[in-house]
Design a protein around this motif. Structure first.
Motif, PDB file in Angstrom:
ATOM      1  N   CYS A 121      -7.058  -0.821   0.127  1.00 16.76           N
ATOM      2  CA  CYS A 121      -6.602  -2.194  -0.134  1.00 16.76           C
ATOM      3  C   CYS A 121      -5.994  -2.766   1.139  1.00 16.76           C
ATOM      4  O   CYS A 121      -5.067  -2.183   1.705  1.00 16.76           O
TER       5      CYS A 121
ATOM      6  N   GLU B 172     -10.472  -3.241  -1.580  1.00 11.33           N
ATOM      7  CA  GLU B 172     -10.149  -4.649  -1.832  1.00 11.33           C
ATOM      8  C   GLU B 172      -9.641  -5.335  -0.563  1.00 11.33           C
ATOM      9  O   GLU B 172      -8.939  -4.729   0.238  1.00 11.33           O
TER      10      GLU B 172
ATOM     11  N   TRP C  15      -7.527  -8.761   0.218  1.00 12.27           N
ATOM     12  CA  TRP C  15      -6.750  -9.885  -0.307  1.00 12.27           C
ATOM     13  C   TRP C  15      -6.318 -10.796   0.829  1.00 12.27           C
ATOM     14  O   TRP C  15      -5.821 -10.323   1.849  1.00 12.27           O
TER      15      TRP C  15
ATOM     16  N   LYS D  83     -14.304  -6.027  -2.260  1.00  8.89           N
ATOM     17  CA  LYS D  83     -13.917  -7.051  -3.222  1.00  8.89           C
ATOM     18  C   LYS D  83     -12.940  -7.991  -2.526  1.00  8.89           C
ATOM     19  O   LYS D  83     -11.843  -7.585  -2.131  1.00  8.89           O
ATOM     20  N   LYS D  84     -13.352  -9.247  -2.304  1.00  5.93           N
ATOM     21  CA  LYS D  84     -12.553 -10.208  -1.548  1.00  5.93           C
ATOM     22  C   LYS D  84     -11.903 -11.208  -2.497  1.00  5.93           C
ATOM     23  O   LYS D  84     -12.574 -11.824  -3.323  1.00  5.93           O
TER      24      LYS D  84
END
Length: 238
Positions: free
Chosen positions: A188, A225, A227, A2-3
């Motif tokens: 993450c 993830e 970020w 998930k970007k």
């Protein structure tokens, strides 16, 4: 993966957002599994984040600190990533000494120290041979050449896929670094990037065709993830 990409108005806002996101991820991890493993980056950008984390009220005894890379210098050297994080953050809080896991740099052979740190990670996470541990939060910076951790363009460290820790090379100077597959196993990953000088590399990293050997941050593609927190100077063109 998930970007998520956020462009903040200035560096102050970037650090504030980095703090809130980091604290959120630490808290989530502790709530879900009783502890959090966080990997620190070096460089100048995260220092104000570490100073801000020192003011937080968190269950430090449930947080374990690791480093994603380290210059091959003594721990009291001005270039040491560990020294910077201790001065800005870890020396200011009541965290158990056993919860701090610095990269060793004292054997005079970086290959041996890489093996020592790899063994420590394997023991801490109780992984079986061939398995990569999944760290909870990995903080990364990015150089204007597109490097991250001590994964520099066109270096041998980019090809290491069977180790957790390897030896990076910056202008002939050895450094210890997480390997690409170890970073990519994380739950993450948070890039914190500031400055107009980062724009050209960011444009390549976010494009569809640039080469990861030339822009190593392109190889970061975690199972969890991803970020990208950018200040306006760095992210204006995204």
């Amino acid at each position: 993966m998930k970007k998520l990409i956020e462009v903040l108005p200035n560096k102050t806002a970037l650090i504030e957002r980095s703090l809130s996101l980091t604290v959120e991820k630490i808290t989530d991890s502790i709530q879900n599994k009783g502890r959090c493993s966080i990997v620190l980056s070096g460089g100048s950008t995260p220092k104000p984040l570490y100073e801000s984390l020192a003011t937080q009220s968190l269950p430090w005894e449930k947080i374990h600190i690791f480093w994603g890379d380290e210059r091959y210098v003594s721990h009291d050297h001005t270039d040491s990533n560990q020294r910077m994080a201790r001065q800005a953050w870890l020396n200011q809080i009541s965290i158990p000494a056993k919860n701090i896991h610095p990269m060793p740099t004292g054997s005079s052979d970086p290959t041996i120290d890489a093996q020592i740190y790899e063994a420590e990670l394997k023991e801490f996470f109780q992984v079986v041979p061939g398995e990569f541990p999944a760290l909870d939060v990995v903080l990364l910076g990015m150089g204007d050449d597109g490097h991250t951790a001590s994964l520099f363009p066109q270096t041998k460290a980019l090809d290491v896929r069977d180790r957790l820790i390897t030896v990076g090379n910056k202008d002939g100077q050895p450094r210890l670094t997480f390997t690409i597959p170890l970073i990519n196993q994380a739950h993450c990953v948070i890039f914190i990037v500031a400055g107009e000088n980062k724009r050209p590399a960011l444009a390549q990293i976010m494009s569809t065709e640039a080469n990861g050997k030339t822009y190593p941050s392109r190889f970061i593609d975690p199972q969890g993830e991803l970020w990208w927190l950018l200040d306006q100077a760095a992210g204006a063109e995204l």
